[in-house]
Motif scaffolding. Structure first.
Motif, PDB file in Angstrom:
ATOM      1  N   ILE A 157      32.593  70.703  25.539  1.00 26.48           N
ATOM      2  CA  ILE A 157      32.787  72.165  25.494  1.00 26.48           C
ATOM      3  C   ILE A 157      34.207  72.571  25.091  1.00 26.48           C
ATOM      4  N   ASN A 158      35.203  71.793  25.488  1.00 25.66           N
ATOM      5  CA  ASN A 158      36.583  72.189  25.169  1.00 25.66           C
ATOM      6  C   ASN A 158      37.158  71.412  23.983  1.00 25.66           C
ATOM      7  N   ASN A 159      36.266  70.952  23.105  1.00 26.47           N
ATOM      8  CA  ASN A 159      36.683  70.172  21.920  1.00 26.47           C
ATOM      9  C   ASN A 159      37.628  69.034  22.301  1.00 26.47           C
ATOM     10  N   PRO A 160      37.178  68.107  23.142  1.00 26.69           N
ATOM     11  CA  PRO A 160      38.087  67.037  23.579  1.00 26.69           C
ATOM     12  C   PRO A 160      38.392  66.074  22.438  1.00 26.69           C
ATOM     13  N   GLN A 161      39.501  65.348  22.595  1.00 24.46           N
ATOM     14  CA  GLN A 161      39.842  64.327  21.595  1.00 24.46           C
ATOM     15  C   GLN A 161      38.998  63.091  21.836  1.00 24.46           C
ATOM     16  N   VAL A 162      38.614  62.909  23.098  1.00 21.51           N
ATOM     17  CA  VAL A 162      37.884  61.678  23.414  1.00 21.51           C
ATOM     18  C   VAL A 162      36.841  61.950  24.513  1.00 21.51           C
ATOM     19  N   ILE A 163      35.726  61.230  24.368  1.00 21.88           N
ATOM     20  CA  ILE A 163      34.700  61.285  25.421  1.00 21.88           C
ATOM     21  C   ILE A 163      34.604  59.900  26.053  1.00 21.88           C
ATOM     22  N   PHE A 164      34.671  59.887  27.377  1.00 21.70           N
ATOM     23  CA  PHE A 164      34.471  58.643  28.117  1.00 21.70           C
ATOM     24  C   PHE A 164      33.063  58.686  28.699  1.00 21.70           C
ATOM     25  N   ALA A 165      32.349  57.589  28.484  1.00 24.84           N
ATOM     26  CA  ALA A 165      30.993  57.529  29.052  1.00 24.84           C
ATOM     27  C   ALA A 165      30.872  56.229  29.840  1.00 24.84           C
ATOM     28  N   ASP A 166      30.679  56.396  31.148  1.00 21.14           N
ATOM     29  CA  ASP A 166      30.650  55.233  32.038  1.00 21.14           C
ATOM     30  C   ASP A 166      29.198  54.824  32.290  1.00 21.14           C
ATOM     31  N   GLU A 167      28.763  53.793  31.548  1.00 22.58           N
ATOM     32  CA  GLU A 167      27.377  53.321  31.614  1.00 22.58           C
ATOM     33  C   GLU A 167      26.409  54.505  31.614  1.00 22.58           C
ATOM     34  N   PRO A 168      26.416  55.297  30.575  1.00 22.58           N
ATOM     35  CA  PRO A 168      25.616  56.532  30.569  1.00 22.58           C
ATOM     36  C   PRO A 168      24.116  56.276  30.606  1.00 22.58           C
ATOM     37  N   CYS A 169      23.709  55.034  30.252  1.00 21.43           N
ATOM     38  CA  CYS A 169      22.261  54.782  30.200  1.00 21.43           C
ATOM     39  C   CYS A 169      21.780  53.880  31.333  1.00 21.43           C
ATOM     40  N   ALA A 170      22.667  53.634  32.291  1.00 17.88           N
ATOM     41  CA  ALA A 170      22.329  52.678  33.356  1.00 17.88           C
ATOM     42  C   ALA A 170      21.078  53.061  34.123  1.00 17.88           C
ATOM     43  N   ASN A 171      20.857  54.343  34.282  1.00 15.91           N
ATOM     44  CA  ASN A 171      19.699  54.781  35.086  1.00 15.91           C
ATOM     45  C   ASN A 171      18.566  55.335  34.224  1.00 15.91           C
ATOM     46  N   LEU A 172      18.607  55.035  32.932  1.00 13.91           N
ATOM     47  CA  LEU A 172      17.612  55.647  32.038  1.00 13.91           C
ATOM     48  C   LEU A 172      16.626  54.623  31.501  1.00 13.91           C
ATOM     49  N   ASP A 173      15.445  55.133  31.134  1.00 13.78           N
ATOM     50  CA  ASP A 173      14.475  54.246  30.487  1.00 13.78           C
ATOM     51  C   ASP A 173      14.915  54.001  29.041  1.00 13.78           C
ATOM     52  N   THR A 174      14.223  53.128  28.348  1.00 15.63           N
ATOM     53  CA  THR A 174      14.644  52.687  27.012  1.00 15.63           C
ATOM     54  C   THR A 174      14.718  53.851  26.024  1.00 15.63           C
ATOM     55  N   ILE A 175      13.702  54.688  26.075  1.00 14.29           N
ATOM     56  CA  ILE A 175      13.651  55.792  25.102  1.00 14.29           C
ATOM     57  C   ILE A 175      14.791  56.777  25.353  1.00 14.29           C
ATOM     58  N   SER A 176      14.988  57.092  26.623  1.00 17.37           N
ATOM     59  CA  SER A 176      16.064  58.032  26.972  1.00 17.37           C
ATOM     60  C   SER A 176      17.416  57.423  26.633  1.00 17.37           C
ATOM     61  N   SER A 177      17.577  56.120  26.908  1.00 15.56           N
ATOM     62  CA  SER A 177      18.832  55.438  26.616  1.00 15.56           C
ATOM     63  C   SER A 177      19.153  55.536  25.132  1.00 15.56           C
ATOM     64  N   VAL A 193      34.720  63.013  17.213  1.00 16.99           N
ATOM     65  CA  VAL A 193      35.321  62.823  18.524  1.00 16.99           C
ATOM     66  C   VAL A 193      35.351  61.310  18.823  1.00 16.99           C
ATOM     67  N   THR A 194      36.462  60.870  19.397  1.00 17.25           N
ATOM     68  CA  THR A 194      36.576  59.461  19.776  1.00 17.25           C
ATOM     69  C   THR A 194      35.664  59.224  20.982  1.00 17.25           C
ATOM     70  N   VAL A 195      34.914  58.149  20.965  1.00 17.49           N
ATOM     71  CA  VAL A 195      34.015  57.849  22.091  1.00 17.49           C
ATOM     72  C   VAL A 195      34.358  56.464  22.633  1.00 17.49           C
ATOM     73  N   LEU A 196      34.522  56.413  23.927  1.00 23.40           N
ATOM     74  CA  LEU A 196      34.788  55.143  24.587  1.00 23.40           C
ATOM     75  C   LEU A 196      33.755  55.002  25.689  1.00 23.40           C
ATOM     76  N   PHE A 197      32.850  54.021  25.524  1.00 24.19           N
ATOM     77  CA  PHE A 197      31.809  53.914  26.552  1.00 24.19           C
ATOM     78  C   PHE A 197      31.760  52.518  27.153  1.00 24.19           C
ATOM     79  N   VAL A 198      31.282  52.503  28.369  1.00 19.82           N
ATOM     80  CA  VAL A 198      31.162  51.240  29.109  1.00 19.82           C
ATOM     81  C   VAL A 198      29.693  50.856  29.147  1.00 19.82           C
ATOM     82  N   SER A 199      29.422  49.581  28.934  1.00 15.15           N
ATOM     83  CA  SER A 199      28.034  49.126  29.048  1.00 15.15           C
ATOM     84  C   SER A 199      28.019  47.648  29.431  1.00 15.15           C
TER      85      SER A 199
END
Lengths: 228, 402
Positions: A157-177, A193-199
């Motif tokens: 929403i605030n036009n960030p320079q970077v998005i951090f995603a901490d295991e965003p799909c850990a609780n999701l089914d395959t399709i949702s992931s 936008v720069t994206v840094l995610f953990v998986s």
């Protein structure tokens, strides 16, 4: 964009010090789509929380566009989080009493500006993540995948320079992931936008341009994904 | 700051409108009860004080008491002095009184009292004793063998009277009593009437006409033990006292407040009780808001952590809780004021509380209500801030993940 130097984080478990991060140094370039991988307890989420300014390292420095951010006061860190960083949590971290749209535009309201502007942008972002038809629904009325996409929209929403995603799909089914990860890839590609995610799922390497492999609080390898 | 306030208001509004309705209503109801209690106690006490002051003035002291100065037991030339006083601006009525101690006997039972000689017509203009006759009738100017007794003297078979056991107990209008005056004479009177004004000092008096008094104490002709003055509403007693003081130099003056020694100790006690009860009520209000806020922040700790993680500053979150506390307190307060004014007061008017000095009617004074409201709001704010402040000091990660 990020220059991390000799970053360490030590937790005290009773009287026993546990090194969650052990002298980690690396850089992340603007526009990167980076993935931090490793086994459970390797320190990947701890690293992401230090970068996202949700926690303070025991030692070391983090430079964000040349500014050292680890020693900032909480008010300044809150302002940086609000204006420059977006965070997507592993759990569905939406506010239960707010609709999807309200969840998305709340950080925009905090930043200021016209009421109509951030509401309009909130709607656009929900459309962008494919939830334009669910904007007046409460979190409890959304599926896990939908909630994560609302969280992604909120992070933007605030036009960030970077998005951090901490295991965003850990609780999701395959399709949702798949849908959530594709949303992040599209944002990185289209919104720049720069994206840094953990998986911890090796399959997720395919979404990243660079992959940081962690083990026992250290970076053991850094590779550029051939599939990116 | 404006953004913080805007976000705080937004969060507070959503929490109130979309939060647990039962908790919101219960909190408001609790604060309403506390506020009603805070209104009720001073309302009752002020009503009781007003009532006691009124009864003191209307049945015992009048607004101003004029007495002889020094050793002289009588005001001389009382008639001309009374005429002069009557002509002063702001004086509504004047009555003279003569008093003498006496013993009254009825069917072997005896009690002591003060017998007061009055001019019935004039006394009626200053006092309201004639409006409180419970048996028989008030005195007429020409009465010579009749006496008017206070109920605490007569007893009148009202066994729940405060001083029934020391009264004559069974005297009723029409009975004959023997009065032995302190200066010697003894005379039989018919009880013309019994009055009850519910102010013990007055209800312990006996009245005869000034004509009869002069026969008992011839020296009292054109003399008075005291002159009682009723003022027009809004008249300053000190102005009238100054004017009378200019007429003669052998007089001294008391306002009704100076005769209210007994009442003063009672009102002082009432004020103390009020302070204690108010402090307890404010404490209850504070604890209510504290518990509601504490339970809320504990339940929403993760949500608060998330809010902070996405960049909502801690001030906004804290202010949102303060706004909610203000909302609870203001709503409770408004409901209490409305209920008090439109339900409790009219109900109490129909069934007033009865004190030894008469009925007390609940009153509301703007200053008392305003002061109570401000204190209640401040207490609510402080009580809400304590748990919120503690939660804001917790690290974000701890708030989210425990």
């Amino acid at each position: 964009m990020f220059d991390v130097r000799n970053l360490s984080k030590v937790y005290n478990m009773g009287n026993v010090p546990v090194k969650a991060l052990d002298n980690v140094s690396f850089t992340i370039d603007t526009g990167d789509m980076a993935c931090i991988m490793g086994k459970s307890g390797s320190g990947k989420s701890t690293l992401l929380r230090q970068l996202g300014l949700l926690d303070q390292p025991t030692s070391g420095e983090i430079y964000l566009d040349g500014q050292e951010v680890t020693k900032l006061a909480e008010t300044a860190r809150a302002a940086l989080r609000l204006q420059h960083l977006g965070y997507v949590f592993q759990e569905y971290a939406l506010l239960a009493e707010l609709t999807a749209l309200e969840n998305v535009y709340l950080p925009g309201m905090m930043l200021g500006g016209k009421d109509t502007d951030y509401k309009k942008k909130g709607k656009e972002l929900l459309n962008l993540v494919g939830l334009g038809h669910r904007m007046h629904h409460y979190p409890r009325e959304l599926s896990g995948g939908e909630q994560q996409r609302v969280a992604i929209a909120r992070a933007l929403i605030n036009n960030p320079q970077v998005i951090f995603a901490d295991e965003p799909c850990a609780n999701l089914d395959t399709i949702s992931s798949k849908r959530v990860m594709e949303t992040l890839v599209n944002l990185n590609r289209d919104v720049k936008v720069t994206v840094l995610f953990v998986s911890h799922d090796p399959d997720d390497k395919k979404y990243a341009r660079s992959v940081i492999i962690m083990s026992d609080g250290k970076i053991v390898d850094r590779v550029t994904s051939p599939n990116a | 700051m404006l953004n913080s306030l805007r976000v705080a208001t937004f969060l507070a509004f959503k929490a109130i409108t979309r939060g647990n309705l039962g908790v919101t209503l219960m909190t408001i109801f609790m604060l309403m009860l506390v506020a009603m209690n805070l209104l009720f106690v001073p309302g009752l006490i002020n009503g009781a004080i007003d009532s006691s002051n009124r009864i003191l003035i209307k049945t015992y002291s009048a607004d101003i008491i004029v007495e002889p100065k020094g050793e002289n037991p009588f005001i001389t030339n009382a008639e001309s002095l009374m005429k002069a006083i009557e002509s002063i601006d702001g004086v509504a009525a004047v009555a003279s009184r003569n008093t003498i101690n006496a013993k009254i006997t009825f069917e072997g039972k005896q009690t002591t009292c003060t017998v007061v000689g009055i001019e019935p017509k004039r006394d009626e203009e200053v006092f309201e004793i004639s409006q409180n006759i419970i048996e028989g009738a008030y005195l007429s100017p020409r009465d010579r063998n009749e006496i008017l007794l206070g109920v605490q003297l007569a007893g009148a078979d009202i066994k729940n009277l405060e001083l029934y056991s020391s009264s004559l107990q069974h005297v009723h209008a029409g009975n004959k009593v023997i009065v032995s005056y302190a200066n010697g004479p003894e005379k039989q009177y018919t009880v013309k009437g019994i009055f009850r004004v519910r102010f013990i000092q007055t209800d312990l008096q006996a009245f005869i006409t000034d004509l009869e008094f002069q026969s008992v104490m011839p020296a009292s002709r054109n003399r008075a033990t005291s002159i009682r003055i009723k003022l027009e509403q809004g008249t300053d007693p000190q102005t009238v006292i100054k004017r009378i003081d200019n007429l003669r130099d052998d007089l001294e003056f008391k306002t009704w407040e100076e005769t209210a020694g007994l009442m003063k100790s009672m009102t002082d006690s009432f004020f103390l009780i009020n302070q204690i009860l108010s402090a307890v009520n404010f404490l209850i209000a504070g604890i209510t808001v504290f518990i509601v806020t504490y339970v809320d922040v504990v339940n929403r700790r993760r949500q608060i952590g998330i809010q902070r993680a996405i960049g909502i500053n801690p001030q906004s979150i804290a202010i949102s809780y303060l706004i909610r506390a203000l909302f609870y307190a203001l709503t409770g307060l408004a409901l209490a004021i409305i209920a008090f004014k439109y339900v409790v007061i009219p109900l109490e008017m129909r069934h007033p509380f009865t004190f030894p000095f008469g009925a007390a009617y609940l009153t509301t004074k703007f200053t008392v209500t305003a002061r109570m409201s401000v204190i209640l709001l401040v207490v609510a704010l402080i009580a809400a801030y304590i748990p919120v402040y503690r939660t804001m000091r917790i690290r974000i990660l701890e708030a989210i993940w425990g």
